[in-house]
Design a protein around this motif. Sequence first.
Motif, PDB file in Angstrom:
ATOM      1  N   GLN A 175       1.162  -1.591   0.029  1.00 53.56           N
ATOM      2  CA  GLN A 175      -0.200   0.408  -0.297  1.00 53.56           C
ATOM      3  C   GLN A 175       1.104   1.089  -0.121  1.00 53.56           C
ATOM      4  O   GLN A 175       0.575   2.196   0.931  1.00 53.56           O
ATOM      5  N   ILE A 176       1.811   0.992  -0.859  1.00 55.51           N
ATOM      6  CA  ILE A 176       2.880   2.594  -1.006  1.00 55.51           C
ATOM      7  C   ILE A 176       2.734   2.863  -2.309  1.00 55.51           C
ATOM      8  O   ILE A 176       1.926   2.759  -3.398  1.00 55.51           O
ATOM      9  N   LYS A 177       2.131   4.461  -2.060  1.00 52.33           N
ATOM     10  CA  LYS A 177       1.029   5.084  -3.029  1.00 52.33           C
ATOM     11  C   LYS A 177       2.270   5.427  -4.315  1.00 52.33           C
ATOM     12  O   LYS A 177       2.520   5.043  -5.292  1.00 52.33           O
ATOM     13  N   GLN A 178       3.292   5.646  -3.515  1.00 50.72           N
ATOM     14  CA  GLN A 178       4.248   5.629  -4.657  1.00 50.72           C
ATOM     15  C   GLN A 178       5.981   5.170  -3.782  1.00 50.72           C
ATOM     16  O   GLN A 178       6.164   5.978  -2.272  1.00 50.72           O
TER      17      GLN A 178
ATOM     18  N   LEU B  93       3.098  -4.532   7.028  1.00 50.87           N
ATOM     19  CA  LEU B  93       3.178  -3.402   7.252  1.00 50.87           C
ATOM     20  C   LEU B  93       2.544  -3.272   6.194  1.00 50.87           C
ATOM     21  O   LEU B  93       3.016  -2.806   5.305  1.00 50.87           O
ATOM     22  N   ASN B  94       1.365  -2.055   6.638  1.00 46.11           N
ATOM     23  CA  ASN B  94       0.498  -1.668   5.462  1.00 46.11           C
ATOM     24  C   ASN B  94       0.495  -0.004   5.445  1.00 46.11           C
ATOM     25  O   ASN B  94       0.612   0.214   6.317  1.00 46.11           O
ATOM     26  N   ALA B  95       1.383   0.231   4.829  1.00 43.13           N
ATOM     27  CA  ALA B  95       1.674   1.700   4.771  1.00 43.13           C
ATOM     28  C   ALA B  95       0.575   2.843   4.782  1.00 43.13           C
ATOM     29  O   ALA B  95       1.029   3.877   3.917  1.00 43.13           O
ATOM     30  N   GLY B  96      -0.995   3.106   4.527  1.00 43.78           N
ATOM     31  CA  GLY B  96      -1.868   3.199   3.803  1.00 43.78           C
ATOM     32  C   GLY B  96      -1.334   4.312   3.139  1.00 43.78           C
ATOM     33  O   GLY B  96      -2.015   5.524   3.592  1.00 43.78           O
ATOM     34  N   GLY B  97      -0.940   3.901   1.742  1.00 42.05           N
ATOM     35  CA  GLY B  97      -0.724   5.171   1.060  1.00 42.05           C
ATOM     36  C   GLY B  97      -0.278   6.021   1.070  1.00 42.05           C
ATOM     37  O   GLY B  97      -0.045   6.992   0.097  1.00 42.05           O
ATOM     38  N   MET B  98       1.050   5.788   1.888  1.00 42.30           N
ATOM     39  CA  MET B  98       2.339   6.640   2.033  1.00 42.30           C
ATOM     40  C   MET B  98       3.231   6.743   1.346  1.00 42.30           C
ATOM     41  O   MET B  98       3.039   5.813   0.029  1.00 42.30           O
TER      42      MET B  98
ATOM     43  N   ASP C 267       0.956  12.642  -0.309  1.00 38.90           N
ATOM     44  CA  ASP C 267       0.303  11.980  -1.383  1.00 38.90           C
ATOM     45  C   ASP C 267       0.725  11.684  -3.166  1.00 38.90           C
ATOM     46  O   ASP C 267       0.854  11.171  -3.856  1.00 38.90           O
ATOM     47  N   ASP C 268       2.412  12.673  -2.921  1.00 39.56           N
ATOM     48  CA  ASP C 268       3.095  12.655  -4.168  1.00 39.56           C
ATOM     49  C   ASP C 268       4.750  12.794  -3.735  1.00 39.56           C
ATOM     50  O   ASP C 268       4.307  13.939  -2.974  1.00 39.56           O
TER      51      ASP C 268
END
Length: 421
Positions: free
Chosen positions: A10-13, A70-75, A394-395
Amino acid sequence: MSSCDLYIDQIKQLVTVKGFSQQAARGASQQEIGLIEDGAVAIRQGVIIAAGPKKELERAGWKSGAGRYLNAGGMIALPGFIDPHTHLVFAGSREEEFVARLRGEDYLSILEQGGGILHTVRATRSASAEELFRAGKKWALRLSEMGTTTLEAKSGYGLDFVTELKQLKVIRELNQSLPLELVPTYLGAHAWPEEYQADHPGYLQFIIKRVLPEIARLKLAEFCDVFCEKGVFSRQASKLLLEEASKLGLKPKLHADEINNLEGAELAAEVGAVSADHLVAVSEKGLKAMAAAGVIAVLLPGTSFILQKGHYAPARQMIGAGVPVALASDFNPGSSPVGSMALIVSLAVIKMGLAVEEAITAVTINAAHALDRGERLGSIEPGKQADLILLELDDYRQIPYYFGFNTVKVVIKKGRLIKGG
Ligand code: NIG
Ligand code: FE
């Protein structure tokens, strides 16, 4: 099923900065940050064993074989920040000098009058090793809170035999007791000590005959640095010291062309320095010499900002000349009381015209090369030590954009969670 100790998704980038382990990124390649959307990382025994798109890692069975998830939760994830130039261990503070400079006093004139660096030398000489350790630990932990996982630390606030060794031993102790990697540098040539004001050759001989051999014998420093500057150490004195240090196995580094151009960049190339740092007053000729010799430019925009000189190192010219650029905080109580590498990225893009991607490369893989650790640190790719950070953004372009915030929520050093998670 592929087994690992820690699996993160769950790593967004996922900013890997991969592909430069053998040689620092330079020129156009300094923009290549190896961006992966929706990424995942698998770690085993402190080493990255897989990094890439989540789907690929899932297919390979890394998730199902994970000891810990570990769920990075979109970080977003980046290699841990590497700070290749700090003066971490010192006593006291210099807010009085800061205020005097705000009123127009000059940094080098303050030093000439026995203040500045020499103020911190007096305080550091009076401090016990325990006091220095406590202060160094406090600062190191503050830096790691903001995502720094490896940092260089210089001596140079003792100048005498006992205090220089005391500083270097404290750095070694910090390295052994904190979950961070500290790289020790001897900077005896930081200022002329008060007791040698009338005998500069005597101080050089004291360093060469007495201090350097002992530091080499005890393996207390990996690098030797000098402050090559007008009124401080001349080009000739700097050359002599760096050559003597090299003979004893200490790798050369320089504070070069910071305020005045003493052809420090050329000297860095000549003595085979790993890096030349500051370079605000560097010439085109100096940059050419650095590019040809593969010397890394370590730029310290925090110092330019705080000294209010209005001049920043010509970073664009460096990229154009093919000099690999790294960034550091120069954290110290005088010219740069700043420790946030994210803030340094902000200054680099706002004040020096680096692209965000170039600045990210500069605080990760190129910073690792500036410490001769490019093969082991500075990127997220299989085989590299598992030093990474998760930022609540987010970026990746938001790193310099939201300036002054600490968005680092998770810090992983050698596969171990040292913050968050
Ligand atoms: O990197 N320029 C010389 N040395 C440090 C400053 C140290 C101090 O002012 O205490 C620097 O800027
Ligand atoms: Fe410095």
